[in-house]
Design a protein around this motif. Structure first.
Motif, PDB file in Angstrom:
ATOM      1  N   ASN A 166       0.850  -1.186   0.000  1.00  0.00           N
ATOM      2  CA  ASN A 166       0.000   0.000   0.000  1.00  0.00           C
ATOM      3  C   ASN A 166       0.885   1.235   0.000  1.00  0.00           C
ATOM      4  O   ASN A 166       1.782   1.371   0.849  1.00  0.00           O
ATOM      5  N   VAL A 167       0.640   2.105  -0.954  1.00  0.00           N
ATOM      6  CA  VAL A 167       1.446   3.319  -1.100  1.00  0.00           C
ATOM      7  C   VAL A 167       0.527   4.531  -1.051  1.00  0.00           C
ATOM      8  O   VAL A 167      -0.478   4.591  -1.776  1.00  0.00           O
ATOM      9  N   GLY A 168       0.860   5.469  -0.186  1.00  0.00           N
ATOM     10  CA  GLY A 168       0.167   6.749  -0.147  1.00  0.00           C
ATOM     11  C   GLY A 168       1.102   7.843  -0.614  1.00  0.00           C
ATOM     12  O   GLY A 168       2.259   7.914  -0.168  1.00  0.00           O
ATOM     13  N   VAL A 169       0.647   8.680  -1.549  1.00  0.00           N
ATOM     14  CA  VAL A 169       1.511   9.712  -2.137  1.00  0.00           C
ATOM     15  C   VAL A 169       0.826  11.076  -2.034  1.00  0.00           C
ATOM     16  O   VAL A 169      -0.269  11.285  -2.588  1.00  0.00           O
ATOM     17  N   TRP A 170       1.456  11.992  -1.317  1.00  0.00           N
ATOM     18  CA  TRP A 170       1.023  13.384  -1.271  1.00  0.00           C
ATOM     19  C   TRP A 170       1.915  14.185  -2.220  1.00  0.00           C
ATOM     20  O   TRP A 170       3.123  13.953  -2.293  1.00  0.00           O
ATOM     21  N   SER A 171       1.326  15.132  -2.931  1.00  0.00           N
ATOM     22  CA  SER A 171       2.129  15.949  -3.847  1.00  0.00           C
ATOM     23  C   SER A 171       1.602  17.373  -3.901  1.00  0.00           C
ATOM     24  O   SER A 171       0.397  17.621  -3.735  1.00  0.00           O
ATOM     25  N   LEU A 172       2.506  18.300  -4.143  1.00  0.00           N
ATOM     26  CA  LEU A 172       2.162  19.709  -4.341  1.00  0.00           C
ATOM     27  C   LEU A 172       3.027  20.246  -5.465  1.00  0.00           C
ATOM     28  O   LEU A 172       4.251  20.139  -5.421  1.00  0.00           O
ATOM     29  N   ASN A 173       2.389  20.806  -6.477  1.00  0.00           N
ATOM     30  CA  ASN A 173       3.088  21.426  -7.604  1.00  0.00           C
ATOM     31  C   ASN A 173       2.620  22.858  -7.769  1.00  0.00           C
ATOM     32  O   ASN A 173       1.420  23.140  -7.694  1.00  0.00           O
ATOM     33  N   ALA A 174       3.571  23.739  -8.007  1.00  0.00           N
ATOM     34  CA  ALA A 174       3.254  25.128  -8.341  1.00  0.00           C
ATOM     35  C   ALA A 174       4.107  25.520  -9.533  1.00  0.00           C
ATOM     36  O   ALA A 174       5.339  25.396  -9.492  1.00  0.00           O
ATOM     37  N   ASP A 175       3.464  25.961 -10.605  1.00  0.00           N
ATOM     38  CA  ASP A 175       4.159  26.330 -11.838  1.00  0.00           C
ATOM     39  C   ASP A 175       3.668  27.695 -12.281  1.00  0.00           C
ATOM     40  O   ASP A 175       2.453  27.959 -12.301  1.00  0.00           O
ATOM     41  N   ALA A 176       4.604  28.563 -12.652  1.00  0.00           N
ATOM     42  CA  ALA A 176       4.265  29.918 -13.077  1.00  0.00           C
ATOM     43  C   ALA A 176       5.013  30.260 -14.359  1.00  0.00           C
ATOM     44  O   ALA A 176       6.114  29.756 -14.614  1.00  0.00           O
ATOM     45  N   GLN A 177       4.404  31.136 -15.147  1.00  0.00           N
ATOM     46  CA  GLN A 177       4.982  31.578 -16.413  1.00  0.00           C
ATOM     47  C   GLN A 177       4.894  33.095 -16.481  1.00  0.00           C
ATOM     48  O   GLN A 177       3.864  33.688 -16.115  1.00  0.00           O
ATOM     49  N   LYS A 178       5.976  33.724 -16.937  1.00  0.00           N
ATOM     50  CA  LYS A 178       6.012  35.179 -17.007  1.00  0.00           C
ATOM     51  C   LYS A 178       6.791  35.634 -18.233  1.00  0.00           C
ATOM     52  O   LYS A 178       7.915  35.190 -18.467  1.00  0.00           O
ATOM     53  N   GLN A 179       6.185  36.530 -19.031  1.00  0.00           N
ATOM     54  CA  GLN A 179       6.843  37.113 -20.200  1.00  0.00           C
ATOM     55  C   GLN A 179       7.440  38.457 -19.809  1.00  0.00           C
ATOM     56  O   GLN A 179       6.737  39.356 -19.333  1.00  0.00           O
TER      57      GLN A 179
END
Length: 724
Positions: free
Chosen positions: A352-365
């Motif tokens: 049994n595997v429990g996976v927590w994840s958090l991703n934050a991605d930003a783009q700027k010109q």
């Protein structure tokens, strides 16, 4: 029939490149995590649209990938399919769904079927990013990234929209019976999407037409009936029927989309996939002294739950023009169940595997610079249990676990930054860098079954990945790109802690000293339309594979053999012992003959050798393979005649100690093969459509390289669709 097949092959091998894959005006998500024109990316990318997915009409996602002609797929059982990208497979290829990585702490390096737990009926698009992708995606993206984007609810400009879709599909050679329904309900601000797919597959009937040189290849002459004790060996009345390949699967998806204002979206995403028992056919078909080796070998119900929240903002600020934040939790359950012929106990290992994840991605010109930056946090928790069930008495006793019984954890913290610099309207440069810190800890609590010399294993390796590319687009019909990129893979719980009897008398033990693997890659790609008639494309690449983790001879407490499960066993362990080089190419073309007819094709080749005195073949390297087709489309009618093909993989080119499974091939290796296939779809007004196909028209018997399972023979498919 032979002459008809030769004529078919001649017509369809003119060349192929998926028409929605390499056009310069398509968009990609996988290359940046944001939507951008594919013409701006230096990566080789394969894109399969929702419309194309529906027309290909495949029973699972592995078959969908194989249908592109640019992804090789290995199979060990009916409920299996392990994609291979440029000679990399399993834990060295990253799976991503809706921006969240599916690879977890127990992904192994051999062959994996986890991609089958993604429902193709609910995909908006599937993308394949070839080559190292660790700058954006971190660990595991050594050979590439498989990116899957599921559909979103439809919102309404006014009022409420109801958009139902449904289909039923049946197939002869696979015994498939599939039913699917989905419903999207949307208002101006709020949308709901529900999808359900239930599928049942029978024992696969392999092709009957074999090469005269191998008249019995793949035949199943006998199998074990274990419904009652003692085990009964049964003569198979039809040796082409692969008894022990049937399984069932259920996929559910629920999405809720809330758009409180223009440029702000909140999405709740829940996905659940579960199977019945999935028999491991390659093991069940093994024979020892003329008798089946196993009475039972199956994966228990494989369960995948994904719950995720995503915030998407397209309102520019000083910090970003676009922002995506995703928080997710995955719960995965897998089990292995095996019992040798005549044995009284069934060994059951559950993970049994429990996976927590958090991703934050930003783009700027900022002027001529398009910056992208982000972070990723993950936490894996692994719980491993094992028992033995006496099939005669029902008694249950403890057994040795696959992973440490005291539990294991794996965390990652990563930061990345990339920049696309526009030098001129026809030239842009791209560069990126990512830093990842990994922390792994495993606790060995019970030493009853194995006398571990340590109570804990802990390591915290770091990984640095980068990329540098240039894209030259002198015209709207031309593109040339040059890319250098690196990939890395940190050892996971499977690499570092597994105790596993790989074969009788051979034991794999933990090795706390292994380090991350790295790939260094350079590639050149070009694509050119000649008017509106012909498109040519090609990619060549070379990859250096460093610090590769391999299983090799080892010592435990100074001894090369130990007593395990009552018998002497040779000691093996994962080790960083390999340096290798891989080279390859992808060539394709599309020829348009008028507005309705298209002839197209692609071919892929990869070589891989270990850097040693013997120039030893690297494992996971497929033979030359590809696809070719002639397609017709007009006024609601689509028709396609196509072939999938593979060259020889000679036994001399098999890895002597890897995962190539030479035991499941002929004495000469895996023979070349090609299939002839037909499919068509007819639209019935606004109601729906009827689809029909005949795959493997000439009932050819074949196996894909490294597979222990033969492909379906002549397979008639019929699908009735309602809705879009």
């Amino acid at each position: 029939m032979k002459h008809a097949y030769l004529l078919f092959s001649l017509l369809t091998t003119l060349t192929y490149a998926q028409t929605d894959t390499v056009r310069l005006n398509t968009v990609t998500v996988s290359a940046t995590r944001f939507v951008q024109p594919a013409r701006l990316s230096p990566y080789q990318i394969e894109t399969v649209s929702r419309e194309r997915i529906a027309f290909l009409n495949q029973q699972n996602t592995a078959d969908l990938l194989q249908q592109t002609g640019n992804v090789f797929v290995q199979r060990s059982q009916g409920g299996g399919g392990s994609p291979v990208l440029r000679g990399f497979e399993a834990s060295r290829v990253l799976l991503v769904v809706d921006g969240i990585r599916l690879n977890n702490a127990i992904f192994r390096a051999g062959h994996l079927q986890n991609v089958l737990r993604i429902d193709p009926a609910m995909l908006e698009r599937a993308e394949v990013l070839f080559g190292p992708g660790s700058t954006l995606y971190g660990s595991d993206a050594l050979g590439g990234v498989l990116y899957f984007q599921t559909r979103n609810p439809d919102l309404s400009a006014g009022g409420t929209t109801f958009r139902p879709n449904a289909y039923v599909r049946a197939a002869s050679a696979t015994g498939e019976r599939t039913a699917h329904v989905d419903l999207s309900i949307g208002t101006r601000r709020l949308g709901f999407l529900t999808g359900v797919t239930a599928a049942s597959y029978g024992d696969v009937l392999q092709g009957a037409n074999r090469s005269a040189a191998y008249p019995n290849f793949g035949k199943l002459l006998q199998y074990v009936d274990n419904a009652s004790a003692p085990d009964q060996i049964v003569v198979n009345p039809d040796p082409n029927r692969q008894v022990g390949t049937a399984y069932q699967q259920l996929d559910l998806l629920q999405k809720v989309l809330f758009q409180p204002a223009e440029g702000i979206r909140h999405t709740l995403n829940v996905q659940y996939s579960t199977t019945g028992n999935v028999p491991r056919y390659d093991r069940l078909s093994e024979v020892t002294a003329g008798r089946p080796s196993y009475a039972d070998w199956y994966y228990g119900p494989e369960k995948r739950l994904l719950t995720a929240y995503q915030l998407a903002v397209t309102r520019p600020t000083t910090a970003y023009d676009q922002l995506q934040v995703s928080a997710g939790y995955q719960a995965i359950e897998e089990s292995r169940n095996s019992r040798r012929l005549g044995a009284a106990t069934l060994k059951r290992q559950v993970e049994n595997v429990g996976v927590w994840s958090l991703n934050a991605d930003a783009q700027k010109q900022l002027g001529s610079h398009a910056f992208q930056y982000g972070l990723e946090l993950t936490h894996n928790n692994v719980a491993s249990t094992a028992t033995r069930l006496n099939v005669k008495t029902g008694a249950i006793t403890p057994a040795d676990t696959r992973y440490p019984d005291g539990g294991s954890t794996l965390q990652t913290v990563a930061l990345y930054l990339s920049d696309r610099l526009t030098i001129s309207p026809v030239l842009n440069l791209q560069a990126g860098l990512r830093f990842t810190l990994t922390n792994l800890k495993a606790t060995f609590r019970d030493k009853t079954f194995f006398p571990f010399p340590y109570n804990d294993i802990q390591q915290s390796p770091t990984g640095l990945a980068g990329s540098l590319g240039a894209v030259f687009t002198p015209t709207t019909a031309s593109k040339i790109s040059l890319l250098g990129s690196t990939g890395f893979r940190a050892p996971n719980v499977d690499d570092l802690t597994k105790v596993f009897e790989s074969s009788p008398g051979t034991l794999i033990v933990p090795n706390p000293t292994i380090k991350p693997e790295y790939t260094y890659n350079v590639e050149l790609s070009a694509s050119q339309w000649l008017g509106d008639l012909l498109q040519l494309s090609g990619t060549v690449y070379h990859t250096w594979f460093e610090n590769a983790i391999v299983v090799d001879a080892f010592t435990f407490n100074g001894a090369s053999t130990v007593v395990y499960d009552g018998k002497d066993s040779r000691v093996l362990a994962p080790q960083n012992k390999r340096r290798a080089a891989l080279s390859g190419y992808n060539l394709g073309a599309t020829l348009r003959l008028g507005n309705a007819l298209t002839v197209s094709g692609s071919v892929n080749g990869t070589t891989g050798r270990i850097s040693d005195d013997k120039n030893t073949p690297l494992d996971h390297i497929p033979p030359t393979y590809g696809r070719a087709s002639v397609s017709y489309r007009r006024a609601g009618v689509q028709l396609e005649a196509f072939t999938l093909f593979s060259g020889w993989k000679r036994i001399a080119d098999y890895s002597p100690d890897g995962e190539d499974n030479g035991a499941y091939a002929t004495p000469d290796g895996m023979p070349a093969w090609a299939t002839a296939n037909l499919r068509g779809s007819v639209r019935i007004g606004r109601i729906g459509s009827i689809q029909a196909a005949c795959e493997n028209l000439f009932d050819t018997n074949y196996r894909t390289f490294a597979s222990g399972f033969s492909a379906p023979g002549r397979n008639f498919m019929l699908t009735l669709r309602l809705g879009k």
